[in-house]
Design a protein around this motif. Structure first.
Motif, PDB file in Angstrom:
ATOM      1  N   THR A  38       0.813  -1.211   0.000  1.00 57.99           N
ATOM      2  CA  THR A  38       0.000   0.000   0.000  1.00 57.99           C
ATOM      3  C   THR A  38       0.843   1.257   0.000  1.00 57.99           C
ATOM      4  OG1 THR A  38      -0.125  -0.068   2.423  1.00 57.99           O
ATOM      5  CG2 THR A  38      -1.891  -1.162   1.183  1.00 57.99           C
ATOM      6  N   SER A  39       2.160   1.079   0.153  1.00 56.51           N
ATOM      7  CA  SER A  39       3.070   2.219   0.104  1.00 56.51           C
ATOM      8  C   SER A  39       4.399   1.758  -0.458  1.00 56.51           C
ATOM      9  CB  SER A  39       3.270   2.809   1.505  1.00 56.51           C
ATOM     10  OG  SER A  39       4.015   1.903   2.307  1.00 56.51           O
ATOM     11  N   ALA A  40       5.218   2.716  -0.830  1.00 53.71           N
ATOM     12  CA  ALA A  40       6.531   2.383  -1.384  1.00 53.71           C
ATOM     13  C   ALA A  40       7.372   1.599  -0.388  1.00 53.71           C
ATOM     14  CB  ALA A  40       7.259   3.662  -1.799  1.00 53.71           C
ATOM     15  N   ALA A  41       7.159   1.838   0.885  1.00 50.00           N
ATOM     16  CA  ALA A  41       7.935   1.140   1.913  1.00 50.00           C
ATOM     17  C   ALA A  41       7.610  -0.349   1.961  1.00 50.00           C
ATOM     18  CB  ALA A  41       7.676   1.782   3.275  1.00 50.00           C
ATOM     19  N   ASP A  42       6.419  -0.726   1.477  1.00 46.67           N
ATOM     20  CA  ASP A  42       6.013  -2.133   1.498  1.00 46.67           C
ATOM     21  C   ASP A  42       6.562  -2.933   0.323  1.00 46.67           C
ATOM     22  OD1 ASP A  42       4.474  -1.597   3.754  1.00 46.67           O
ATOM     23  OD2 ASP A  42       2.686  -1.146   2.566  1.00 46.67           O
ATOM     24  N   VAL A  43       7.038  -2.238  -0.709  1.00 44.95           N
ATOM     25  CA  VAL A  43       7.417  -2.911  -1.951  1.00 44.95           C
ATOM     26  C   VAL A  43       8.600  -3.859  -1.786  1.00 44.95           C
ATOM     27  CG1 VAL A  43       8.300  -2.552  -4.299  1.00 44.95           C
ATOM     28  CG2 VAL A  43       6.394  -1.165  -3.435  1.00 44.95           C
ATOM     29  N   PRO A  44       9.703  -3.477  -1.123  1.00 47.68           N
ATOM     30  CA  PRO A  44      10.843  -4.404  -1.018  1.00 47.68           C
ATOM     31  C   PRO A  44      10.480  -5.752  -0.398  1.00 47.68           C
ATOM     32  CG  PRO A  44      11.519  -2.195  -0.398  1.00 47.68           C
ATOM     33  CD  PRO A  44      10.023  -2.159  -0.530  1.00 47.68           C
ATOM     34  N   ALA A  45       9.688  -5.748   0.688  1.00 49.84           N
ATOM     35  CA  ALA A  45       9.295  -7.005   1.331  1.00 49.84           C
ATOM     36  C   ALA A  45       8.407  -7.830   0.412  1.00 49.84           C
ATOM     37  CB  ALA A  45       8.579  -6.721   2.643  1.00 49.84           C
ATOM     38  N   ALA A  46       7.496  -7.148  -0.287  1.00 46.92           N
ATOM     39  CA  ALA A  46       6.620  -7.864  -1.217  1.00 46.92           C
ATOM     40  C   ALA A  46       7.416  -8.465  -2.362  1.00 46.92           C
ATOM     41  CB  ALA A  46       5.546  -6.920  -1.762  1.00 46.92           C
ATOM     42  N   ARG A  47       8.398  -7.717  -2.835  1.00 49.71           N
ATOM     43  CA  ARG A  47       9.241  -8.213  -3.929  1.00 49.71           C
ATOM     44  C   ARG A  47      10.002  -9.455  -3.507  1.00 49.71           C
ATOM     45  NH1 ARG A  47      11.977  -3.814  -4.915  1.00 49.71           N
ATOM     46  NH2 ARG A  47      10.654  -3.126  -6.640  1.00 49.71           N
ATOM     47  N   GLU A  48      10.549  -9.457  -2.288  1.00 43.23           N
ATOM     48  CA  GLU A  48      11.280 -10.616  -1.780  1.00 43.23           C
ATOM     49  C   GLU A  48      10.351 -11.818  -1.642  1.00 43.23           C
ATOM     50  OE1 GLU A  48      14.261 -13.070  -0.278  1.00 43.23           O
ATOM     51  OE2 GLU A  48      14.301 -11.216  -1.451  1.00 43.23           O
ATOM     52  N   HIS A  49       9.143 -11.590  -1.173  1.00 38.93           N
ATOM     53  CA  HIS A  49       8.190 -12.693  -1.023  1.00 38.93           C
ATOM     54  C   HIS A  49       7.825 -13.287  -2.385  1.00 38.93           C
ATOM     55  CE1 HIS A  49       5.100 -14.919   1.254  1.00 38.93           C
ATOM     56  NE2 HIS A  49       4.415 -14.863   0.117  1.00 38.93           N
ATOM     57  N   ILE A  50       7.618 -12.440  -3.359  1.00 37.40           N
ATOM     58  CA  ILE A  50       7.303 -12.926  -4.705  1.00 37.40           C
ATOM     59  C   ILE A  50       8.479 -13.704  -5.279  1.00 37.40           C
ATOM     60  CG2 ILE A  50       6.927 -12.162  -7.083  1.00 37.40           C
ATOM     61  CD1 ILE A  50       5.146  -9.940  -5.897  1.00 37.40           C
TER      62      ILE A  50
END
Length: 205
Positions: free
Chosen positions: A159-171
């Motif tokens: 929901t924010s730019a700060a959430d993207v790195p963790a989501a990318r790693e999970h994907i």
């Protein structure tokens, strides 16, 4: 045979997991090609090593064999040099037949991991079950480990730019797990529709 063992049998038949390292094993002084080269010299029988090279390389290897046999008579130092040179030639021609580069003989005792010794032991004893059990444990560990990482926490849409790195790693972990499973499936499928690789292309097998 249990399902894991059937899976491992298919993987071994496809030659998927251990071929890259096994080919590197061919470069070792204690590997099958160098060992056959020395056996050929000791028994005065070039035919002992010829199966490890393509037919097109037989004349070159035979010439090298004749030269090595002649040099060997010059004493211990000459014998050692001739043996080393002939092993180098045999391994180089074998690797060329695989379409792979040769960067020189690796020393005896080089650690290539547990798979190659396990495969060699299976051939020596005529019993595949210990090898299949070993491979079954390895692949089960690989699947469970990747699954634990991929399924540990449910992916939340950023929901924010700060959430993207963790989501990318999970994907990345999810796709890695799926790719790992797919590679296993393709190995099984391909082994059903194609013969195993030729013996000359599978050093140590």
């Amino acid at each position: 045979m249990s399902k894991p063992l059937v899976l491992m049998a298919a993987l071994v038949g496809a030659g998927l997991s251990i071929v890259p390292v096994a080919r590197a094993h061919c470069d070792a002084v204690g590997g099958p090609v160098a060992t056959a080269a020395l056996r050929a010299l000791d028994t005065h029988n070039v035919n002992a090593v010829l199966p490890y090279v393509p037919a097109s390389a037989e004349p070159e290897l035979t010439t090298a064999f004749i030269q090595a046999m002649a040099v060997r008579t010059g004493g211990p130092d000459a014998k050692a040099l001739a043996d080393r040179s002939f092993m180098e030639t045999a391994v180089r021609l074998h690797r060329a037949g695989e379409g792979a580069p040769h960067t020189g003989l690796k020393p005896a005792g080089t650690d290539f991991g547990p798979a190659i010794p396990a495969a060699e032991q299976a051939l020596a004893t005529g019993k595949a079950e210990p090898l299949l059990e070993f491979l079954s444990r390895e692949i089960e560990h690989g699947v469970r480990e990747r699954f634990a990482h991929a399924a540990g926490d449910k992916l939340k849409e950023p929901t924010s730019a700060a959430d993207v790195p963790a989501a990318r790693e999970h994907i990345r972990e999810e796709l890695g797990f799926i790719g790992y499973v797919e590679a296993i499936y393709l190995a099984i499928r391909d082994s059903r529709h194609a013969g195993a690789p030729a013996a000359a292309d599978r050093c140590g097998h």
